[in-house]
Design an enzyme around this catalytic site. Structure first.
Site, mmCIF file in Angstrom:
data_model
loop_
_atom_site.group_PDB
_atom_site.id
_atom_site.type_symbol
_atom_site.label_atom_id
_atom_site.label_comp_id
_atom_site.label_asym_id
_atom_site.label_seq_id
_atom_site.Cartn_x
_atom_site.Cartn_y
_atom_site.Cartn_z
ATOM 1 N N SER A 134 0.864 -1.201 0.000
ATOM 2 C CA SER A 134 0.000 0.000 0.000
ATOM 3 C C SER A 134 0.894 1.242 0.000
ATOM 4 O O SER A 134 2.105 1.149 0.222
ATOM 5 C CB SER A 134 -0.887 0.005 1.247
ATOM 6 O OG SER A 134 -0.097 0.242 2.400
ATOM 7 N N ASP A 145 -1.290 -1.685 -3.945
ATOM 8 C CA ASP A 145 -2.644 -1.733 -3.398
ATOM 9 C C ASP A 145 -3.178 -0.303 -3.220
ATOM 10 O O ASP A 145 -2.477 0.555 -2.658
ATOM 11 C CB ASP A 145 -2.571 -2.443 -2.036
ATOM 12 C CG ASP A 145 -3.925 -2.786 -1.453
ATOM 13 O OD1 ASP A 145 -4.870 -2.975 -2.238
ATOM 14 O OD2 ASP A 145 -4.021 -2.889 -0.219
ATOM 15 N N HIS A 146 -4.369 -0.032 -3.698
ATOM 16 C CA HIS A 146 -5.025 1.284 -3.526
ATOM 17 C C HIS A 146 -4.133 2.455 -3.932
ATOM 18 O O HIS A 146 -3.885 3.372 -3.129
ATOM 19 C CB HIS A 146 -5.489 1.477 -2.075
ATOM 20 C CG HIS A 146 -6.602 0.554 -1.695
ATOM 21 N ND1 HIS A 146 -7.888 0.718 -2.166
ATOM 22 C CD2 HIS A 146 -6.620 -0.558 -0.919
ATOM 23 C CE1 HIS A 146 -8.647 -0.251 -1.673
ATOM 24 N NE2 HIS A 146 -7.903 -1.041 -0.931
ATOM 25 N N ASP A 176 -7.151 3.382 -7.589
ATOM 26 C CA ASP A 176 -8.387 3.488 -6.823
ATOM 27 C C ASP A 176 -8.927 4.910 -6.904
ATOM 28 O O ASP A 176 -8.554 5.781 -6.130
ATOM 29 C CB ASP A 176 -8.149 3.084 -5.366
ATOM 30 C CG ASP A 176 -9.442 3.130 -4.567
ATOM 31 O OD1 ASP A 176 -10.485 3.505 -5.147
ATOM 32 O OD2 ASP A 176 -9.413 2.793 -3.373
ATOM 33 N N GLU A 230 -11.253 0.151 -9.475
ATOM 34 C CA GLU A 230 -12.343 -0.102 -8.515
ATOM 35 C C GLU A 230 -13.592 0.682 -8.873
ATOM 36 O O GLU A 230 -13.527 1.845 -9.246
ATOM 37 C CB GLU A 230 -11.899 0.268 -7.091
ATOM 38 C CG GLU A 230 -13.015 0.064 -6.058
ATOM 39 C CD GLU A 230 -12.538 0.130 -4.603
ATOM 40 O OE1 GLU A 230 -11.349 -0.146 -4.335
ATOM 41 O OE2 GLU A 230 -13.368 0.454 -3.741
ATOM 42 N N HIS A 282 -13.280 -2.475 4.646
ATOM 43 C CA HIS A 282 -11.919 -2.649 5.153
ATOM 44 C C HIS A 282 -11.901 -2.634 6.683
ATOM 45 O O HIS A 282 -12.734 -1.994 7.301
ATOM 46 C CB HIS A 282 -11.017 -1.527 4.640
ATOM 47 C CG HIS A 282 -10.717 -1.649 3.181
ATOM 48 N ND1 HIS A 282 -11.333 -0.873 2.234
ATOM 49 C CD2 HIS A 282 -9.876 -2.474 2.505
ATOM 50 C CE1 HIS A 282 -10.874 -1.210 1.033
ATOM 51 N NE2 HIS A 282 -9.999 -2.177 1.166
ATOM 52 N N GLY A 283 -10.942 -3.329 7.243
ATOM 53 C CA GLY A 283 -10.725 -3.256 8.680
ATOM 54 C C GLY A 283 -11.392 -4.387 9.444
ATOM 55 O O GLY A 283 -11.845 -5.379 8.866
ATOM 56 N N GLY A 294 -11.215 -6.089 1.457
ATOM 57 C CA GLY A 294 -11.825 -6.193 2.785
ATOM 58 C C GLY A 294 -12.252 -7.611 3.103
ATOM 59 O O GLY A 294 -13.339 -7.847 3.615
ATOM 60 N N SER A 327 -10.795 -9.966 5.145
ATOM 61 C CA SER A 327 -10.387 -10.618 6.400
ATOM 62 C C SER A 327 -11.592 -11.240 7.087
ATOM 63 O O SER A 327 -12.709 -10.709 7.031
ATOM 64 C CB SER A 327 -9.736 -9.590 7.339
ATOM 65 O OG SER A 327 -8.409 -9.363 6.949
#
Ligand code: G3H
Ligand code: 13P
Ligand code: ZN
Length: 316
Positions: free
Chosen positions: A48, A81-82, A103, A133, A179-180, A211, A213
């Site tokens: 990232s 990433d992003h 992104d 995205e 995310h998170g 996202g 996880s």
């Protein structure tokens, strides 16, 4: 061996998802490579903008090159990433990245198309592929926070138009994740209807799930039992990874879960050994635990055990 993201996607599409894992330091890199070798899985390393700034972008590149030498059997791609437009150009011109993500999903549709198309043109000129995205995930990514009410699912009709206009190689679609560590309130399922409709319109086109996880509850409990205060953290149901892969999700992004492994290991270590101040013993435990975690995720993604078949297909 570093390969192109397109090569990984060709092998995986419709059968399994390639795990895309974020790294920031040497310990994460060691755990990631070990876990992927243990499970015989190809993978994508993601960097990232925050990771590039954490130490120095050259440090991360050197770590990844060294890991490739230490684990010659590994087959992987390196991905931004992003990215914003400027960072995409930096990575495209670095000669190190297999693919970049632009992104611009927070921009109005036409602006997203315009920016993504410029990046695609620059990347394709150098043989690099681009993930763009469309739609908006909730949660925090880099310095942009999207409030729950503003998260929007990807519209399949718009997705088809977006891919045609930009020429992007894969699409990060918003299908209900964020995310998170705090992904869901109550209901916890991906929007398979959106995936099905995108696949019907664009068969064979690789989709990306951000996202992803799972926020394992035993991990959360162990962190809290060792002094953490994580509240009602909930993630994606791991049993939905493979069904999503069969519907064209070819890259599944997992970052938060790795941070939870780190937090659990270090909180427990220093709770149990309060007189300790050498960071290497918990660092070793983290590398082992992260490798185990990665191997378990690769099993769930279906990428475990694919390495030999992929290697053979790359020689054809
Ligand atoms: O989606 C974002 C990734 O989890 C990277 O997070 O920007 O804090 O490195 P970061
Ligand atoms: P999580 O941190 O929720 O796993 O998301 C990772 C991600 O989407 C990286 O781009
Ligand atoms: Zn993401």
């Amino acid at each position: 061996m570093i390969v192109t993201t397109a090569q990984l996607f060709r092998h995986a599409y419709g059968k399994y998802a390639v795990g895309a894992y974020n790294i920031n330091n040497a310990e994460q890199a060691m755990g990631l490579f070990r876990g992927c070798i243990q499970s015989q899985a190809p993978f994508i390393i993601q960097i990232s903008k925050g990771a590039r700034k954490y130490t120095d972008k050259r440090m991360l590149e050197a770590i990844i090159r060294s890991a490739g030498d230490i684990f010659p059997e590994a087959i992987f791609a390196v991905h931004l990433d992003h990215g914003d437009e400027e960072t995409c150009y930096e990575c495209i011109n670095s000669g190190f990245f297999s693919s970049v993500m632009i992104d611009a999903s927070h921009e109005p549709y036409d602006k997203n198309v315009e920016i993504s198309k410029r990046v695609v043109d620059a990347a394709h000129a150098k043989g690099i592929s681009v993930e763009a995205e469309l739609g908006m995930l909730g949660g925090v990514e880099e310095d942009i926070k999207v409030e729950d009410g503003h998260a929007t699912l990807t519209n399949p009709e718009e997705a088809e138009d977006f891919v045609r206009k930009t020429g992007c190689d894969s699409l990060a679609a918003a299908i209900g994740t964020s995310h998170g560590a705090y992904k869901f309130k109550g209901r916890q399922s991906l929007h398979f209807d959106v995936l099905r409709e995108i696949q019907r319109r664009m068969p064979g086109f690789p989709l990306v799930m951000h996202g992803s996880s799972s926020v394992p509850q035993d991990e959360v409990q162990r962190i809290n039992a060792a002094g953490g205060q994580l509240g009602s953290a909930v993630g994606v149901d791991v049993n939905e990874y493979l069904p999503a892969a069969k519907l064209g999700v070819t890259k599944i992004n997992i970052d938060t879960d790795g941070r939870l492994v780190w937090t659990r290991v270090h909180r427990e270590f220093f709770r149990d050994k309060p007189a300790e101040f050498d960071f290497r013993p918990p660092g070793k435990v983290f590398m082992e635990e992260y490798a185990k975690f990665i191997a378990s995720r690769n099993q769930l993604l279906g990428s475990a055990g694919q390495l030999n078949d992929l290697r053979a297909s790359l020689k054809k």
